[in-house]
Design an enzyme around this catalytic site. Sequence first.
Site, PDB file in Angstrom:
ATOM      1  N   ASP A  16     -28.530 -10.975  15.226  1.00  0.00           N
ATOM      2  CA  ASP A  16     -28.854 -11.698  14.048  1.00  0.00           C
ATOM      3  C   ASP A  16     -29.383 -10.562  13.004  1.00  0.00           C
ATOM      4  OD1 ASP A  16     -31.287 -14.262  13.310  1.00  0.00           O
ATOM      5  OD2 ASP A  16     -31.158 -12.321  12.206  1.00  0.00           O
ATOM      6  N   GLU A 112     -25.989 -15.296  11.973  1.00  0.00           N
ATOM      7  CA  GLU A 112     -26.120 -15.000  13.476  1.00  0.00           C
ATOM      8  C   GLU A 112     -25.174 -15.865  14.412  1.00  0.00           C
ATOM      9  OE1 GLU A 112     -29.768 -17.196  15.101  1.00  0.00           O
ATOM     10  OE2 GLU A 112     -30.049 -17.891  13.075  1.00  0.00           O
TER      11      GLU A 112
HETATM   12  P1  TTP Z   1     -33.000 -15.451   9.257  1.00  0.00           P
HETATM   13  O1  TTP Z   1     -32.246 -14.794  10.181  1.00  0.00           O
HETATM   14  O2  TTP Z   1     -34.154 -16.339   9.575  1.00  0.00           O
HETATM   15  O3  TTP Z   1     -34.069 -14.356   8.364  1.00  0.00           O
HETATM   16  P2  TTP Z   1     -33.753 -13.071   7.968  1.00  0.00           P
HETATM   17  O4  TTP Z   1     -32.377 -12.463   8.250  1.00  0.00           O
HETATM   18  O5  TTP Z   1     -33.803 -13.010   6.298  1.00  0.00           O
HETATM   19  O6  TTP Z   1     -34.681 -11.880   8.488  1.00  0.00           O
HETATM   20  P3  TTP Z   1     -34.769 -11.475   9.979  1.00  0.00           P
HETATM   21  O7  TTP Z   1     -34.850  -9.944   9.996  1.00  0.00           O
HETATM   22  O8  TTP Z   1     -36.117 -12.052  10.456  1.00  0.00           O
HETATM   23  O9  TTP Z   1     -33.817 -12.162  10.765  1.00  0.00           O
HETATM   24  O10 TTP Z   1     -32.246 -16.168   8.229  1.00  0.00           O
HETATM   25  C1  TTP Z   1     -31.057 -15.504   7.430  1.00  0.00           C
HETATM   26  C2  TTP Z   1     -31.014 -15.837   6.067  1.00  0.00           C
HETATM   27  O11 TTP Z   1     -30.799 -17.170   6.050  1.00  0.00           O
HETATM   28  C3  TTP Z   1     -32.115 -15.095   5.100  1.00  0.00           C
HETATM   29  O12 TTP Z   1     -31.873 -14.048   4.779  1.00  0.00           O
HETATM   30  C4  TTP Z   1     -32.229 -16.232   4.118  1.00  0.00           C
HETATM   31  C5  TTP Z   1     -31.606 -17.467   4.599  1.00  0.00           C
HETATM   32  N1  TTP Z   1     -32.783 -18.492   4.911  1.00  0.00           N
HETATM   33  C6  TTP Z   1     -33.134 -19.562   4.100  1.00  0.00           C
HETATM   34  O13 TTP Z   1     -32.535 -19.639   2.842  1.00  0.00           O
HETATM   35  N2  TTP Z   1     -34.260 -20.230   4.094  1.00  0.00           N
HETATM   36  C7  TTP Z   1     -34.984 -20.075   5.235  1.00  0.00           C
HETATM   37  O14 TTP Z   1     -35.890 -21.012   5.557  1.00  0.00           O
HETATM   38  C8  TTP Z   1     -34.610 -19.286   6.197  1.00  0.00           C
HETATM   39  C9  TTP Z   1     -35.365 -19.228   7.660  1.00  0.00           C
HETATM   40  C10 TTP Z   1     -33.505 -18.237   6.028  1.00  0.00           C
HETATM   41 MG    MG Z   2     -31.558 -12.701  10.366  1.00  0.00          MG
END
Ligand code: TTP
Ligand code: MG
Length: 350
Positions: A16, A112
């Site tokens: 991820d 991911e």
């Molecule tokens: P995530 O992998 O949940 O979050 P992230 O990569 O930003 O942070 P982390 O280090 O905790 O993994 O989500 C991946 C991308 O998907 C995120 O950068 C933006 C998008 N996203 C949205 O647009 N809305 C949401 O509610 C979530 C959870 C993610």
């Molecule tokens: Mg992420």
Amino acid sequence: MTVHPSLLERKIIHIDMDAFYAAIEERENPELKEKPVVIGGNPQSRGVVCTANYVARKFGIRSAMACARAYRLCPQAIFIRPRFELYSAVSKEIHAIFKSVTPHIEPLSLDEAYLDVTHLCEERFAMDIARDIKDEIYKQTQLTSSAGVAPNKLLAKIASDLDKPNGLTIIRPSVVEEFMKTVPLSRLPGIGPVTTARLAKHGLVTCLDATLRGRELLVQELGNFGSWLFEVANGLDSRPVSSERKRKSMGSETTFAEDILEPEKVRTELKKLCDEISQYLTKKKIQGRTVTLKVRYSDFSRITRSHTRSESTRDSVTLFETLDELIKKTDIGRRKIRLLGLSLSNLESD
Ligand code: TTP
Ligand code: MG
């Protein structure tokens, strides 16, 4: 110490990306580094936060939060409109790296995926494979990712989250039993805040609580869900890594520029969503049985109401009729609404 035999069969990696959208924006504009960065609409808009970098998260900013609230938490944050095309291009690069390692990949989202590397582990440790993938991603994109290595998807996903950002965590079969004792149920994929609260009412807060309750009592109290809960609370998960991209649901939603209240207006909007989904499903030759209505009220609270029909459909009129029943289970007409969503699941192709 006992090791469940299923934990000795497979090696799964979950990867991820860290703060994905925000990290890409930082890469494009290094001045952003060390500053709180929020990807989403501007603070005056009615949009929500897509993601925030780790500096902004220290202020309590999270994905899906209203941008206005994020602004209140951290007025000095830099708000950036999302550039989806850019993120999607980076996503393709990452997924190409996964494919270069194994064909057994299950993409979960832009940033991911699960990889089943069992077949590669006669020669190499899964941990080394995971490290190589992280290194290769960094080399090609200058972005960091976090990886979890474990005997199944459930544990791999939990593991990748344990040491973010830039983490690499392995959960070996021999420690699963001890490890799961410490995990709160709220941490399990698939258990959100509502379920967490419901389980707490049953005296179930950690995986250990669920394990001690035993499968039989859990099933008595919670039905099929109890049986699933017992499995996951023990760190067990037999789902294969499935590269087949089978759509599980299809939906659409609308956020209104201004909250709406009048039932007639709501029905008009829902009719539009029915037409839209019906058209799409016709094009794709898919139909489905479960209709789900999502309503976000003006205070941001959100509910979903579902109905599973005996036969599948994609007919707009039938969808709308099914919605009629669901509408009665909401506060439509009584409370102001900012978002309506409609989705169809339990899909099958013609
Ligand atoms: P995530 O992998 O949940 O979050 P992230 O990569 O930003 O942070 P982390 O280090 O905790 O993994 O989500 C991946 C991308 O998907 C995120 O950068 C933006 C998008 N996203 C949205 O647009 N809305 C949401 O509610 C979530 C959870 C993610
Ligand atoms: Mg992420």
